[in-house]
Motif scaffolding. Structure first.
Motif, PDB file in Angstrom:
ATOM      1  N   SER A  41       0.806  -1.222   0.000  1.00 38.65           N
ATOM      2  CA  SER A  41       0.000   0.000   0.000  1.00 38.65           C
ATOM      3  C   SER A  41       0.841   1.275   0.000  1.00 38.65           C
ATOM      4  CB  SER A  41      -0.938   0.010   1.209  1.00 38.65           C
ATOM      5  OG  SER A  41      -0.210   0.333   2.367  1.00 38.65           O
ATOM      6  N   PHE A  42       2.158   1.159  -0.104  1.00 37.99           N
ATOM      7  CA  PHE A  42       2.972   2.368   0.100  1.00 37.99           C
ATOM      8  C   PHE A  42       2.736   3.443  -0.959  1.00 37.99           C
ATOM      9  CE2 PHE A  42       6.809   2.546  -2.694  1.00 37.99           C
ATOM     10  CZ  PHE A  42       6.640   1.363  -3.405  1.00 37.99           C
ATOM     11  N   VAL A  90      -7.977   5.307  14.005  1.00 37.99           N
ATOM     12  CA  VAL A  90      -7.036   4.639  13.097  1.00 37.99           C
ATOM     13  C   VAL A  90      -7.657   4.465  11.714  1.00 37.99           C
ATOM     14  CG1 VAL A  90      -5.793   2.470  12.651  1.00 37.99           C
ATOM     15  CG2 VAL A  90      -5.914   3.386  14.984  1.00 37.99           C
ATOM     16  N   LEU A  91      -6.895   4.858  10.696  1.00 36.63           N
ATOM     17  CA  LEU A  91      -7.308   4.613   9.311  1.00 36.63           C
ATOM     18  C   LEU A  91      -6.281   3.677   8.674  1.00 36.63           C
ATOM     19  CD1 LEU A  91      -9.133   5.195   6.838  1.00 36.63           C
ATOM     20  CD2 LEU A  91      -7.626   7.115   6.309  1.00 36.63           C
ATOM     21  N   ILE A  92      -6.687   2.432   8.456  1.00 37.26           N
ATOM     22  CA  ILE A  92      -5.798   1.452   7.815  1.00 37.26           C
ATOM     23  C   ILE A  92      -5.812   1.701   6.313  1.00 37.26           C
ATOM     24  CG2 ILE A  92      -5.383  -1.004   7.387  1.00 37.26           C
ATOM     25  CD1 ILE A  92      -7.094  -1.606   9.857  1.00 37.26           C
ATOM     26  N   ILE A  93      -4.658   1.646   5.699  1.00 34.55           N
ATOM     27  CA  ILE A  93      -4.595   1.770   4.237  1.00 34.55           C
ATOM     28  C   ILE A  93      -4.026   0.480   3.670  1.00 34.55           C
ATOM     29  CG2 ILE A  93      -3.745   3.078   2.276  1.00 34.55           C
ATOM     30  CD1 ILE A  93      -3.780   5.507   3.853  1.00 34.55           C
ATOM     31  N   GLU A  94      -4.834  -0.171   2.826  1.00 31.83           N
ATOM     32  CA  GLU A  94      -4.451  -1.465   2.261  1.00 31.83           C
ATOM     33  C   GLU A  94      -4.473  -1.368   0.736  1.00 31.83           C
ATOM     34  OE1 GLU A  94      -2.869  -3.979   2.268  1.00 31.83           O
ATOM     35  OE2 GLU A  94      -3.896  -5.650   3.240  1.00 31.83           O
ATOM     36  N   SER A 122      -9.191   0.754   1.164  1.00 27.21           N
ATOM     37  CA  SER A 122      -8.491  -0.210   0.317  1.00 27.21           C
ATOM     38  C   SER A 122      -8.599   0.243  -1.130  1.00 27.21           C
ATOM     39  CB  SER A 122      -9.093  -1.608   0.488  1.00 27.21           C
ATOM     40  OG  SER A 122      -8.397  -2.537  -0.318  1.00 27.21           O
ATOM     41  N   LEU A 123      -7.480   0.214  -1.835  1.00 34.35           N
ATOM     42  CA  LEU A 123      -7.494   0.624  -3.238  1.00 34.35           C
ATOM     43  C   LEU A 123      -8.366  -0.329  -4.060  1.00 34.35           C
ATOM     44  CD1 LEU A 123      -6.300   2.430  -5.521  1.00 34.35           C
ATOM     45  CD2 LEU A 123      -4.509   0.685  -5.750  1.00 34.35           C
ATOM     46  N   LEU A 124      -8.220  -1.625  -3.779  1.00 33.88           N
ATOM     47  CA  LEU A 124      -8.913  -2.627  -4.601  1.00 33.88           C
ATOM     48  C   LEU A 124      -9.645  -3.654  -3.752  1.00 33.88           C
ATOM     49  CD1 LEU A 124      -5.950  -3.396  -7.052  1.00 33.88           C
ATOM     50  CD2 LEU A 124      -7.917  -1.916  -7.529  1.00 33.88           C
ATOM     51  N   TYR A 151       1.437   0.007  -9.185  1.00 40.17           N
ATOM     52  CA  TYR A 151       0.952   0.970  -8.194  1.00 40.17           C
ATOM     53  C   TYR A 151       1.107   0.392  -6.777  1.00 40.17           C
ATOM     54  CZ  TYR A 151      -1.755   4.985  -6.542  1.00 40.17           C
ATOM     55  OH  TYR A 151      -2.140   6.144  -5.912  1.00 40.17           O
ATOM     56  N   GLY A 152       2.254  -0.213  -6.541  1.00 40.33           N
ATOM     57  CA  GLY A 152       2.550  -0.777  -5.224  1.00 40.33           C
ATOM     58  C   GLY A 152       2.390  -2.282  -5.136  1.00 40.33           C
TER      59      GLY A 152
END
Ligand code: IMP
Length: 171
Positions: A41-42, A90-94, A122-124, A151-152
């Motif tokens: 996810s970076f 907290v906001l998790i980014i995956e 989540s992006l996808l 894209y990561g």
């Protein structure tokens, strides 16, 4: 192997900006801790935070759940948060919720740390492969059951640097 474009860099950027606006509006100035899940996810996280206009801190969390293209079913924390998230939003980014097993593990794990709230961007998402239902608060794109890179996202650590999302075409 040739790579077909699944989602262009322009389409990704437009969607990420929209998600950032939505997140900014939803948190209404509250401070958050953004937790990008490494490594995938970076790139998404780096773009997304630049569209989030609330006070925020970033703390990375490393998870490993995959070997090649198949889920090993075992999730391992390879690098933990550096600070307590007790009482924090907290906001998790995956990068992608596939079977959902990784996120199920992470959500349960974070819950024990007593945050004020936990949300997931989540992006996808590949709904066809879901094994467990994961609530995704901010979703970039829903995709078919294809293995995506760029894209990561990687295939055995390669292709993370592509600016778009692609699918490898076997010749
Ligand atoms: P899950 O536990 O099956 O939901 O898997 C989540 C993790 O698997 C993601 O964070 C990715 O690192 C990896 N993953 C799942 N699908 C893909 C894909 O299509 N391309 C690259 N990595 C993937």
């Amino acid at each position: 192997m040739p790579i077909d474009t699944l989602i262009s860099a322009e389409d990704i950027q437009a969607r990420v900006a929209e998600l950032g606006r939505q997140i900014t509006a939803d948190y209404g100035g509250q401070e958050i801790v953004v937790v990008p899940v490494l490594k995938g996810s970076f790139v998404f996280a780096a773009d997304l935070v630049r569209h989030i206009d609330v006070p925020l801190a970033i703390d990375f969390l490393g998870l490993r759940s995959y070997e090649g293209t198949e889920s090993s079913g075992v999730v391992q924390i390879t690098s933990d948060l550096t600070k307590s998230v007790e009482g924090k939003h907290v906001l998790i980014i995956e990068d992608i919720v596939d079977t959902g097993l990784t996120m199920q593990y992470l959500l349960q794990n974070l819950e024990t740390r007593k945050p004020a709230s936990v949300k997931l961007a989540s992006l996808l998402h590949k709904p066809a492969r879901s094994k467990v239902k994961i609530p995704i608060d901010y979703l970039g794109f829903e995709i078919e059951d294809v293995f995506v890179i760029g894209y990561g996202l990687d295939y055995d650590q390669h292709y993370r640097n592509l600016p778009y999302l692609g699918v490898m075409r076997p010749e």
